[in-house]
Design a protein around this motif. Sequence first.
Motif, PDB file in Angstrom:
ATOM      1  N   TRP A 217      25.769  56.784 -13.376  1.00  0.00           N
ATOM      2  CA  TRP A 217      26.053  57.905 -14.208  1.00  0.00           C
ATOM      3  C   TRP A 217      26.917  58.739 -13.841  1.00  0.00           C
ATOM      4  O   TRP A 217      27.372  58.636 -12.287  1.00  0.00           O
ATOM      5  N   HIS A 218      27.848  59.113 -14.552  1.00  0.00           N
ATOM      6  CA  HIS A 218      29.226  59.830 -14.193  1.00  0.00           C
ATOM      7  C   HIS A 218      28.852  61.085 -14.547  1.00  0.00           C
ATOM      8  O   HIS A 218      28.758  61.763 -15.640  1.00  0.00           O
ATOM      9  N   ALA A 219      28.499  62.226 -13.423  1.00  0.00           N
ATOM     10  CA  ALA A 219      28.126  63.668 -13.511  1.00  0.00           C
ATOM     11  C   ALA A 219      29.457  64.371 -14.232  1.00  0.00           C
ATOM     12  O   ALA A 219      30.433  63.980 -13.807  1.00  0.00           O
ATOM     13  N   GLY A 220      28.959  65.435 -14.569  1.00  0.00           N
ATOM     14  CA  GLY A 220      30.171  66.303 -15.121  1.00  0.00           C
ATOM     15  C   GLY A 220      29.708  66.530 -16.384  1.00  0.00           C
ATOM     16  O   GLY A 220      29.273  65.866 -17.281  1.00  0.00           O
ATOM     17  N   MET A 221      30.300  67.728 -16.971  1.00  0.00           N
ATOM     18  CA  MET A 221      30.086  68.274 -18.410  1.00  0.00           C
ATOM     19  C   MET A 221      31.294  68.025 -19.359  1.00  0.00           C
ATOM     20  O   MET A 221      30.933  67.932 -20.507  1.00  0.00           O
TER      21      MET A 221
END
Length: 222
Positions: free
Chosen positions: A25-29
């Motif tokens: 998973w690549h976090a961030g909006m």
Amino acid sequence: MASRPVFLPHSTAPFVHEQVVTFKWHAGMARSQAQKSIEELHVSAGDLGLLPLLEISSKGSNPLGIKLSAFNLTFRAPDETVLSVESAYQGSKVFRNGDHYPDLYRAGSRDAKLDERVKGRSDITHFDFFGERWPGQPMTAFYDWLYLQALAQHPDLLGQLDGYAGFTDIAFNPQKSAACQARCAAMSQGLRAAGMWEEVVRSQAAFLQVLAARRTAQPSLF
């Protein structure tokens, strides 16, 4: 790491099979971060032989998947108004105290979803879509119906789903929500493979009958 379902068409009830896939998973909006996560999900799914896949969301990079987002997919309602699936869904909710906000039909998809009158409320008793009552259970029945009706009005888009092994929606978390546009896309293909597409989109009764069989076959979906 994260886990998300990949929705695979199936020619017998429940017409959709869910395969949970674990991926980085690549976090961030940022949309770019979501697209990195989508790529990781599809790579991990490919390792399981699940290819090709189509991400159905406004966060994806495939123009077809973006068009098929419930925010963007539109259909002609009984009064000839053109609505997005999302706005139609939010505007049809009827809550336990009788609250019902059909004015959301005229709102943009994002505004309808984030409207404070409906956002976060779980006390939905049923749906009222231009006077047609839809039950609150099975809980995704009405949403699924709206999405399939919209697809039926866009045969060009429906036909472009052919050839995909499955569908994803990176924003869908089954721990937090139930309705999912990617599952609807897979269901459409499963119903077509079963030769039931035209019958099911014809009437509420036919659709609910299919869902009853679906619920019996796989109760965990509802």
